[in-house]
Design a protein around this motif. Sequence first.
Motif, PDB file in Angstrom:
ATOM      1  N   VAL A  56     -28.925 -12.031 -11.944  1.00 16.16           N
ATOM      2  CA  VAL A  56     -29.595 -11.962 -13.253  1.00 16.16           C
ATOM      3  C   VAL A  56     -28.706 -12.699 -14.250  1.00 16.16           C
ATOM      4  O   VAL A  56     -27.612 -13.154 -13.907  1.00 16.16           O
ATOM      5  N   SER A  57     -29.176 -12.753 -15.529  1.00 14.26           N
ATOM      6  CA  SER A  57     -28.398 -13.476 -16.543  1.00 14.26           C
ATOM      7  C   SER A  57     -27.892 -12.587 -17.673  1.00 14.26           C
ATOM      8  O   SER A  57     -27.231 -13.085 -18.577  1.00 14.26           O
ATOM      9  N   SER A  58     -28.224 -11.290 -17.659  1.00 13.51           N
ATOM     10  CA  SER A  58     -27.834 -10.432 -18.796  1.00 13.51           C
ATOM     11  C   SER A  58     -27.780  -8.966 -18.353  1.00 13.51           C
ATOM     12  O   SER A  58     -28.379  -8.595 -17.332  1.00 13.51           O
TER      13      SER A  58
ATOM     14  N   ARG B 265     -29.320  -6.469 -19.739  1.00 15.82           N
ATOM     15  CA  ARG B 265     -30.681  -5.881 -19.739  1.00 15.82           C
ATOM     16  C   ARG B 265     -31.381  -6.187 -18.428  1.00 15.82           C
ATOM     17  O   ARG B 265     -32.021  -5.338 -17.831  1.00 15.82           O
ATOM     18  N   LYS B 266     -31.275  -7.435 -17.975  1.00 16.35           N
ATOM     19  CA  LYS B 266     -31.950  -7.799 -16.732  1.00 16.35           C
ATOM     20  C   LYS B 266     -31.262  -7.150 -15.524  1.00 16.35           C
ATOM     21  O   LYS B 266     -31.916  -6.838 -14.527  1.00 16.35           O
ATOM     22  N   ALA B 267     -29.943  -6.919 -15.644  1.00 16.87           N
ATOM     23  CA  ALA B 267     -29.234  -6.211 -14.564  1.00 16.87           C
ATOM     24  C   ALA B 267     -29.799  -4.798 -14.426  1.00 16.87           C
ATOM     25  O   ALA B 267     -30.032  -4.314 -13.310  1.00 16.87           O
TER      26      ALA B 267
ATOM     27  N   ASN C  24     -24.203 -11.325 -12.157  1.00 14.94           N
ATOM     28  CA  ASN C  24     -24.618 -12.301 -13.163  1.00 14.94           C
ATOM     29  C   ASN C  24     -24.328 -13.702 -12.622  1.00 14.94           C
ATOM     30  O   ASN C  24     -23.166 -14.070 -12.419  1.00 14.94           O
ATOM     31  N   TYR C  25     -25.397 -14.477 -12.389  1.00 15.04           N
ATOM     32  CA  TYR C  25     -25.202 -15.793 -11.755  1.00 15.04           C
ATOM     33  C   TYR C  25     -24.523 -16.795 -12.682  1.00 15.04           C
ATOM     34  O   TYR C  25     -24.117 -17.869 -12.246  1.00 15.04           O
ATOM     35  N   ARG C  26     -24.401 -16.429 -13.958  1.00 18.45           N
ATOM     36  CA  ARG C  26     -23.769 -17.364 -14.903  1.00 18.45           C
ATOM     37  C   ARG C  26     -22.250 -17.187 -14.958  1.00 18.45           C
ATOM     38  O   ARG C  26     -21.569 -17.931 -15.655  1.00 18.45           O
TER      39      ARG C  26
END
Length: 350
Positions: A185-187, A189-191, A204-206
């Motif tokens: 995910v990127s954040s 919240r999405k986690a 987090n892929y970023r």
Amino acid sequence: MKSIVYERVGGSDVLRLVERVEPEPGPGQVRVRVAVSGVNPTDWKVRRGALGSSLPPTGQVPNQDGAGTVDAVGEGVDPARVGQRVWIWEAAWQRADGTAQEAIVLPARQAVPLPPAASFDLGASLGIPALTAHRALTVHPDGPSVLGPSALAGRTVLVAGGAGAVGHAAIELARWAGANVVSTVSSPRKAALASAAGAHHVVNYRTPDAAEAIRKTAPDGVDMVVEVDPVVNAELNQQVIAPNGVVAIYADTSGSQLTVPLRAHMFANTRLQFVLVYTMPDAAKRQAIGDVSAAVAAGALRAGEDAGLPVQRFPLTETAAAHDAVEGGAVGKVLIDVRHDGRSKPPASR
Ligand SMILES: NC(=O)c1ccc[n+]([C@@H]2O[C@H](COP(=O)([O-])OP(=O)(O)OC[C@H]3O[C@@H](n4cnc5c(N)ncnc54)[C@H](OP(=O)(O)O)[C@@H]3O)[C@@H](O)[C@H]2O)c1
């Protein structure tokens, strides 16, 4: 009845509300009173001309997915289906009629019985996302081609973008099938959404150490990747894929040309498998429909914030706003309330 239609491709302003005569089902068809219409990225992309600009002479009613109640059947269809709650798949694929209207006639097999405890919200969230996720999880050369409890036991699945609609369905199906599920995910919240859907590990892929973090949860590598952004994730996938693993690519989020390190993939005997729900083999589609229904009946596929799939709703008259919300990257599921009468009132989301 009220229908949303477009007669030329373009922005959401091409969508118009019209009155139409209610259609009668022909041989092999059912008529469904639509309660909820589900919106997917494909609906605005096709409306913008992704499949060309030629449209049916009667115009195009948008939206592939939906849920409602069968209220009439054509010749050759069991009359006992009248009154049956159903979920609809690929309503508008190569047809003029999508689910953004009060009633739809379509081949009986495209209206699948919805288990009693499942809401219309869930039914309208299944079609494109769940069938795509099923396909992505069943293309590994060493199987399984059928999903169910334990089918993926001992396997690790990496779901890219676990807060997305397809990602959400992939997490839930993989988890139901007994896999070790990692999601990117990127954040935060999405986690939280990916965890609520059932991912065992979320990364987090970023962050620069994403590959290391994934490797920690799967020291031998991941057997399958359900991939939404193959261009951006090409290097990450190569770093975490297990020997003989499969990257199932279902989107071109960051571009249509992919460069991959050939030797690394060759040495690991990996497979890049492309997935398009509309054109997947018919036997696989049939299996996916059956397995998705079984997962719904088992309570393994869910909708709503608690399940990791927040729902944003619009009335039929605001279908354009619903399309814009999806195009703008809405998190979770965008649904359209089409008809809420005594028969079709949805129970609470599940
Ligand atoms: N081939 C098919 O049959 C098929 C079927 C369904 C959908 N699709 C396509 O698949 C795409 C996604 O559909 P959807 O309904 O799931 O959309 P969605 O609900 O908007 O989800 C997309 C998710 O991908 C995430 N994402 C973007 N870049 C990412 C990256 N580099 N790594 C990991 N996650 C990333 C997004 O979050 P962040 O940007 O915050 O990371 C978002 O959560 C669309 O392009 C759609 O047209 C294709």
